[in-house]
Motif scaffolding. Structure first.
Motif, PDB file in Angstrom:
ATOM      1  N   ARG A 257       0.846  -1.191   0.000  1.00  0.00           N
ATOM      2  CA  ARG A 257       0.000   0.000   0.000  1.00  0.00           C
ATOM      3  C   ARG A 257       0.887   1.249   0.000  1.00  0.00           C
ATOM      4  NH1 ARG A 257      -5.082   1.883   1.675  1.00  0.00           N
ATOM      5  NH2 ARG A 257      -5.787   0.035   0.533  1.00  0.00           N
ATOM      6  N   LEU A 258       0.600   2.139  -0.947  1.00  0.00           N
ATOM      7  CA  LEU A 258       1.218   3.449  -1.004  1.00  0.00           C
ATOM      8  C   LEU A 258       0.128   4.504  -1.010  1.00  0.00           C
ATOM      9  CD1 LEU A 258       2.946   1.470  -3.174  1.00  0.00           C
ATOM     10  CD2 LEU A 258       4.388   3.502  -3.214  1.00  0.00           C
ATOM     11  N   TYR A 259       0.514   5.719  -0.623  1.00  0.00           N
ATOM     12  CA  TYR A 259      -0.381   6.861  -0.740  1.00  0.00           C
ATOM     13  C   TYR A 259       0.346   7.921  -1.565  1.00  0.00           C
ATOM     14  CZ  TYR A 259      -3.063   4.636   2.926  1.00  0.00           C
ATOM     15  OH  TYR A 259      -3.795   3.738   3.650  1.00  0.00           O
ATOM     16  N   ARG A 260      -0.336   8.378  -2.604  1.00  0.00           N
ATOM     17  CA  ARG A 260       0.264   9.364  -3.496  1.00  0.00           C
ATOM     18  C   ARG A 260      -0.372  10.719  -3.276  1.00  0.00           C
ATOM     19  NH1 ARG A 260       0.245  12.378  -7.693  1.00  0.00           N
ATOM     20  NH2 ARG A 260       1.878  12.317  -9.290  1.00  0.00           N
TER      21      ARG A 260
ATOM     22  N   VAL B  32       9.336  11.633  -5.030  1.00  0.00           N
ATOM     23  CA  VAL B  32       9.960  11.452  -3.724  1.00  0.00           C
ATOM     24  C   VAL B  32       9.214  10.339  -2.991  1.00  0.00           C
ATOM     25  CG1 VAL B  32      10.526  12.509  -1.506  1.00  0.00           C
ATOM     26  CG2 VAL B  32      10.682  13.860  -3.614  1.00  0.00           C
ATOM     27  N   MET B  33       9.953   9.327  -2.564  1.00  0.00           N
ATOM     28  CA  MET B  33       9.365   8.210  -1.826  1.00  0.00           C
ATOM     29  C   MET B  33       9.870   8.234  -0.392  1.00  0.00           C
ATOM     30  SD  MET B  33       9.503   4.102  -2.624  1.00  0.00           S
ATOM     31  CE  MET B  33       8.196   4.206  -3.850  1.00  0.00           C
ATOM     32  N   PHE B  34       8.931   8.150   0.556  1.00  0.00           N
ATOM     33  CA  PHE B  34       9.257   8.185   1.979  1.00  0.00           C
ATOM     34  C   PHE B  34       9.236   6.771   2.555  1.00  0.00           C
ATOM     35  CE2 PHE B  34       8.005  12.516   1.185  1.00  0.00           C
ATOM     36  CZ  PHE B  34       8.744  13.276   2.085  1.00  0.00           C
ATOM     37  N   LEU B  35      10.330   6.390   3.221  1.00  0.00           N
ATOM     38  CA  LEU B  35      10.454   5.081   3.847  1.00  0.00           C
ATOM     39  C   LEU B  35      10.595   5.263   5.355  1.00  0.00           C
ATOM     40  CD1 LEU B  35      12.949   3.433   1.317  1.00  0.00           C
ATOM     41  CD2 LEU B  35      10.470   3.102   1.452  1.00  0.00           C
ATOM     42  N   PRO B  36       9.690   4.682   6.151  1.00  0.00           N
ATOM     43  CA  PRO B  36       9.662   4.938   7.595  1.00  0.00           C
ATOM     44  C   PRO B  36      10.641   4.068   8.369  1.00  0.00           C
ATOM     45  CG  PRO B  36       7.895   3.457   7.021  1.00  0.00           C
ATOM     46  CD  PRO B  36       8.586   3.804   5.723  1.00  0.00           C
ATOM     47  N   GLY B  37      10.702   4.332   9.672  1.00  0.00           N
ATOM     48  CA  GLY B  37      11.542   3.545  10.561  1.00  0.00           C
ATOM     49  C   GLY B  37      10.988   2.157  10.806  1.00  0.00           C
ATOM     50  N   MET B  38      11.764   1.341  11.516  1.00  0.00           N
ATOM     51  CA  MET B  38      11.384  -0.035  11.821  1.00  0.00           C
ATOM     52  C   MET B  38      10.004  -0.077  12.460  1.00  0.00           C
ATOM     53  SD  MET B  38      12.174  -3.317  11.970  1.00  0.00           S
ATOM     54  CE  MET B  38      13.952  -3.597  11.890  1.00  0.00           C
TER      55      MET B  38
ATOM     56  N   ARG C  19       5.974  20.560  -4.212  1.00  0.00           N
ATOM     57  CA  ARG C  19       6.926  20.668  -5.330  1.00  0.00           C
ATOM     58  C   ARG C  19       7.161  19.344  -6.058  1.00  0.00           C
ATOM     59  NH1 ARG C  19      11.932  24.190  -2.793  1.00  0.00           N
ATOM     60  NH2 ARG C  19      10.677  25.636  -1.530  1.00  0.00           N
ATOM     61  N   HIS C  20       6.819  18.221  -5.427  1.00  0.00           N
ATOM     62  CA  HIS C  20       7.159  16.922  -5.993  1.00  0.00           C
ATOM     63  C   HIS C  20       5.988  15.954  -5.889  1.00  0.00           C
ATOM     64  CE1 HIS C  20      11.581  17.625  -6.142  1.00  0.00           C
ATOM     65  NE2 HIS C  20      11.361  18.378  -5.083  1.00  0.00           N
ATOM     66  N   PRO C  21       5.892  15.006  -6.830  1.00  0.00           N
ATOM     67  CA  PRO C  21       5.024  13.854  -6.590  1.00  0.00           C
ATOM     68  C   PRO C  21       5.570  13.087  -5.384  1.00  0.00           C
ATOM     69  CG  PRO C  21       5.767  13.937  -8.878  1.00  0.00           C
ATOM     70  CD  PRO C  21       6.590  14.920  -8.132  1.00  0.00           C
ATOM     71  N   VAL C  22       4.710  12.752  -4.446  1.00  0.00           N
ATOM     72  CA  VAL C  22       5.132  12.098  -3.201  1.00  0.00           C
ATOM     73  C   VAL C  22       4.444  10.752  -3.070  1.00  0.00           C
ATOM     74  CG1 VAL C  22       4.790  12.189  -0.688  1.00  0.00           C
ATOM     75  CG2 VAL C  22       5.832  14.125  -1.878  1.00  0.00           C
ATOM     76  N   TYR C  23       5.223   9.757  -2.651  1.00  0.00           N
ATOM     77  CA  TYR C  23       4.699   8.422  -2.371  1.00  0.00           C
ATOM     78  C   TYR C  23       5.066   8.036  -0.944  1.00  0.00           C
ATOM     79  CZ  TYR C  23       4.062   8.046  -7.419  1.00  0.00           C
ATOM     80  OH  TYR C  23       3.671   8.257  -8.723  1.00  0.00           O
ATOM     81  N   LEU C  24       4.055   7.759  -0.136  1.00  0.00           N
ATOM     82  CA  LEU C  24       4.249   7.259   1.220  1.00  0.00           C
ATOM     83  C   LEU C  24       4.053   5.746   1.196  1.00  0.00           C
ATOM     84  CD1 LEU C  24       2.050   9.886   3.125  1.00  0.00           C
ATOM     85  CD2 LEU C  24       4.453  10.087   2.439  1.00  0.00           C
ATOM     86  N   VAL C  25       4.916   5.022   1.886  1.00  0.00           N
ATOM     87  CA  VAL C  25       4.919   3.560   1.803  1.00  0.00           C
ATOM     88  C   VAL C  25       4.566   2.934   3.143  1.00  0.00           C
ATOM     89  CG1 VAL C  25       6.305   1.523   1.235  1.00  0.00           C
ATOM     90  CG2 VAL C  25       6.716   3.684   0.036  1.00  0.00           C
ATOM     91  N   ASP C  26       3.639   1.973   3.116  1.00  0.00           N
ATOM     92  CA  ASP C  26       3.450   1.040   4.226  1.00  0.00           C
ATOM     93  C   ASP C  26       4.306  -0.186   3.916  1.00  0.00           C
ATOM     94  OD1 ASP C  26       1.585   2.740   5.303  1.00  0.00           O
ATOM     95  OD2 ASP C  26      -0.114   1.376   5.131  1.00  0.00           O
TER      96      ASP C  26
END
Length: 295
Positions: free
Chosen positions: A44-47, A56-62, A79-86
């Protein structure tokens, strides 16, 4: 199947998703959910953000997921397309079907996610274990990483008792009344516990979910020397994850092109503790001439 993340009970899943879904629904900017199939499960990602520009893709901590980027996604998406990752193997809306065993699996999984969203090259932002994942990706598939900002990356030594005690202290702090929470936040160099509404749901996954991410294996000098992507690294000066000053000295030797900054007054949770500074550093670096050509 052995090696898969799972909620500790059906009740734990229901409790977690009640908070998770509410947080996503009330997000500061509109989010488009995307489910991307990979060999290891559906991610699952959120754009959010514009359709054009360097993604820009964001990768979270453990153990973390998209919820950890509540302060970053909006400003960066201006400013950028952003993708948040589960990530697979953590609490969230991803569904893991095969174990991620090592760094090769991590790199293959992220590569398949990028394929699924049609992104040939990406700018990675990684916090803690997400910083480790970012470095792994840059080592294994350098052609896919346009640049990186790493936030107190957990890539240089295994977490010790001091860091584990810090984590427990932060968890306790989230439950305390403000009068007691504020001095503890100063002691732990973790201002984010003064805003428990931002992190409570994300933190709850650490005890409601049995994670299955690969253990972090500290990167060697030879591995770090393979990183060619333009890289900016922000360490909390008071991080309990590592001796930030010592790691900075090491990186000046093995990764001399990296921009390394020790941020005073902060600890490991730098991504949430000083979001305005973090966002400005991300945007500045992602716009630098070293990153943008060919993106």
């Amino acid at each position: 199947m052995k090696g898969l993340g799972r909620f500790r009970s059906d009740q734990a899943a229901q409790r977690y998703f009640a908070g998770y879904d509410a947080a996503i629904r009330d997000w500061p900017v509109p989010l488009e959910p995307l489910d991307v199939p990979t060999r290891y499960g559906t991610t699952r990602l959120y754009r959010t953000g514009p359709s054009e520009g360097l993604p820009v893709m964001f990768l979270p901590g453990m153990g973390g997921n998209s919820l950890g980027w509540i302060h970053a996604s909006g400003p960066v998406a201006a400013r950028h397309p952003v993708y948040l990752v589960d990530p697979l193997g953590t609490a969230g809306r991803s569904v893991q079907t095969a174990p991620l065993r090592d760094t090769e699996d991590l790199a293959e999984w992220i590569g398949q996610v990028l394929d699924g969203i049609g992104v040939p090259r990406v700018y990675l932002v990684g916090f803690s274990y997400g910083g480790y994942m970012s470095l792994v990706q840059a080592i294994h598939t350098p052609q896919r990483v346009a640049g990186m900002t790493l936030l107190d990356p957990a890539a240089f030594r295994v977490a010790g008792p001091t860091h584990l005690a810090w984590g427990v202290g932060c968890g306790i702090g989230l439950l305390l009344p403000p009068l007691l929470r504020r001095p503890l936040a100063r002691l732990l160099y973790s201002d984010s516990i003064n805003r428990p509404e931002d992190v409570r749901v994300a933190v709850s996954g650490t005890y409601l979910y049995q994670g299955a991410q690969p253990a972090m294996v500290p990167l060697t000098d030879a591995e770090l020397a393979k990183v060619t992507a333009p890289t900016r690294i922000l360490f909390g000066k008071h991080s309990t994850m590592q001796d930030s000053a010592a790691v900075k000295r090491r990186l000046s030797r093995v990764l001399p092109a990296a921009e390394v900054e020790l941020v005073p007054g902060t600890g490991h949770a730098i991504a949430l503790d000083v979001p305005d500074l973090v966002n400005s550093r991300i945007l500045e670096h992602a716009a630098s001439p070293l990153v943008t050509p060919g993106s």
